[in-house]
Design a protein around this motif. Structure first.
Motif, PDB file in Angstrom:
ATOM      1  N   GLU A 233      37.773  38.860  24.928  1.00  0.00           N
ATOM      2  CA  GLU A 233      38.275  40.379  24.854  1.00  0.00           C
ATOM      3  C   GLU A 233      38.109  41.465  25.871  1.00  0.00           C
ATOM      4  OE1 GLU A 233      39.960  40.730  20.728  1.00  0.00           O
ATOM      5  OE2 GLU A 233      39.454  39.105  20.665  1.00  0.00           O
ATOM      6  N   VAL A 234      37.198  41.426  26.649  1.00  0.00           N
ATOM      7  CA  VAL A 234      36.995  42.283  27.546  1.00  0.00           C
ATOM      8  C   VAL A 234      37.545  42.670  28.989  1.00  0.00           C
ATOM      9  CG1 VAL A 234      34.967  43.692  28.408  1.00  0.00           C
ATOM     10  CG2 VAL A 234      34.879  42.415  26.846  1.00  0.00           C
ATOM     11  N   GLU A 235      38.705  43.946  29.114  1.00  0.00           N
ATOM     12  CA  GLU A 235      39.729  44.241  29.989  1.00  0.00           C
ATOM     13  C   GLU A 235      38.934  44.829  31.367  1.00  0.00           C
ATOM     14  OE1 GLU A 235      43.958  45.922  31.300  1.00  0.00           O
ATOM     15  OE2 GLU A 235      42.876  45.595  29.305  1.00  0.00           O
ATOM     16  N   ILE A 236      38.661  44.697  32.591  1.00  0.00           N
ATOM     17  CA  ILE A 236      38.208  45.340  33.495  1.00  0.00           C
ATOM     18  C   ILE A 236      39.004  45.846  34.631  1.00  0.00           C
ATOM     19  CG2 ILE A 236      35.721  43.907  32.813  1.00  0.00           C
ATOM     20  CD1 ILE A 236      36.166  42.792  35.422  1.00  0.00           C
ATOM     21  N   GLY A 237      38.438  46.447  35.788  1.00  0.00           N
ATOM     22  CA  GLY A 237      38.985  46.641  36.626  1.00  0.00           C
ATOM     23  C   GLY A 237      38.376  48.210  37.868  1.00  0.00           C
ATOM     24  N   GLN A 238      39.628  48.541  38.371  1.00  0.00           N
ATOM     25  CA  GLN A 238      38.678  49.589  39.142  1.00  0.00           C
ATOM     26  C   GLN A 238      39.018  50.517  38.884  1.00  0.00           C
ATOM     27  OE1 GLN A 238      38.683  46.701  42.418  1.00  0.00           O
ATOM     28  NE2 GLN A 238      36.728  47.539  43.453  1.00  0.00           N
ATOM     29  N   ASP A 239      38.878  52.106  39.517  1.00  0.00           N
ATOM     30  CA  ASP A 239      38.981  53.660  40.122  1.00  0.00           C
ATOM     31  C   ASP A 239      39.338  53.953  42.002  1.00  0.00           C
ATOM     32  OD1 ASP A 239      36.782  54.091  41.149  1.00  0.00           O
ATOM     33  OD2 ASP A 239      36.295  55.731  39.865  1.00  0.00           O
ATOM     34  N   SER A 240      39.847  53.880  41.929  1.00  0.00           N
ATOM     35  CA  SER A 240      39.951  54.682  43.433  1.00  0.00           C
ATOM     36  C   SER A 240      38.678  54.025  44.306  1.00  0.00           C
ATOM     37  CB  SER A 240      40.937  55.510  44.125  1.00  0.00           C
ATOM     38  OG  SER A 240      40.288  56.467  43.385  1.00  0.00           O
ATOM     39  N   ARG A 241      37.540  55.007  43.628  1.00  0.00           N
ATOM     40  CA  ARG A 241      36.185  54.779  43.972  1.00  0.00           C
ATOM     41  C   ARG A 241      36.110  53.096  44.610  1.00  0.00           C
ATOM     42  NH1 ARG A 241      32.497  57.609  40.581  1.00  0.00           N
ATOM     43  NH2 ARG A 241      33.355  56.553  39.309  1.00  0.00           N
TER      44      ARG A 241
END
Length: 185
Positions: free
Chosen positions: A37-45
């Protein structure tokens, strides 16, 4: 996993009040797997963001650069604010520090060290290796420089090794890179 070793490292932040991912110590880099139940992703950097119950399902943006892999796993590259851009090549000091650990110990055992970028007219920034050392150990530094040329890629070799009598530290004992760099330059 290394034979006989069953150990894990966690990834966490003060902002999440907990750890949000876990990685088994294996050969090669640590590969973190988010907890359920931990969602991750990346920003533009390329910096990690996290959303979970621990953050009340609000997105928390980190300053940690990561590489995302299949299976919702990630590897940590380093802090965005520590990246060194030398001649258009981006270097992650934390990765370099890990690469030289076994090479530096014979010359400077139990000494603290870190890489940073110093202003350079031609390159934008030049790579410097700072080592906390009280004595004048220039011969050791020169010998270390020769060894680093065998261990690192040609763009990863520091232009200088600077011996610093004392690093600035945080209240928790971590090296305060920005304050230490201010005293060097």
């Amino acid at each position: 996993m290394k034979e006989g070793l069953n150990a894990y490292q966690t990834y966490g932040m003060t902002e999440t009040v907990s750890h949000i991912a876990i990685a088994a110590f294996e050969e090669g880099e640590l590969m973190y797997k988010p907890l359920p139940e931990v969602e991750i992703g990346q920003d533009s950097r390329g910096a990690l963001w996290i959303k979970s119950a621990m953050s009340n399902y609000q997105t928390i943006q980190t300053n940690d650069l990561v590489e995302l892999h299949e299976g919702k796993r990630f590897s940590w590259l380093g802090r965005a604010d520590f990246v060194i851009n030398t001649g258009g090549i981006k270097l992650h000091p934390e990765i370099l520090e890990s690469k030289i650990e076994s090479s530096i110990q014979p010359f400077f055992p139990n000494h603290s060290y870190f890489f940073y970028g110093a202003p350079d007219e031609k390159l934008g920034q030049k790579l410097i290796l700072a080592i906390e050392s009280l004595g004048p150990e220039t011969e050791k530094a020169e010998n270390l420089q020769r060894v680093l040329k065998e261990v690192l890629h040609k763009y990863e070799i520091p232009k200088e090794i600077r011996l610093i009598p004392e690093f600035k530290r945080t209240r928790t004992g971590k090296i305060n890179r920005p304050k230490t760099i201010q005293t060097i330059t």
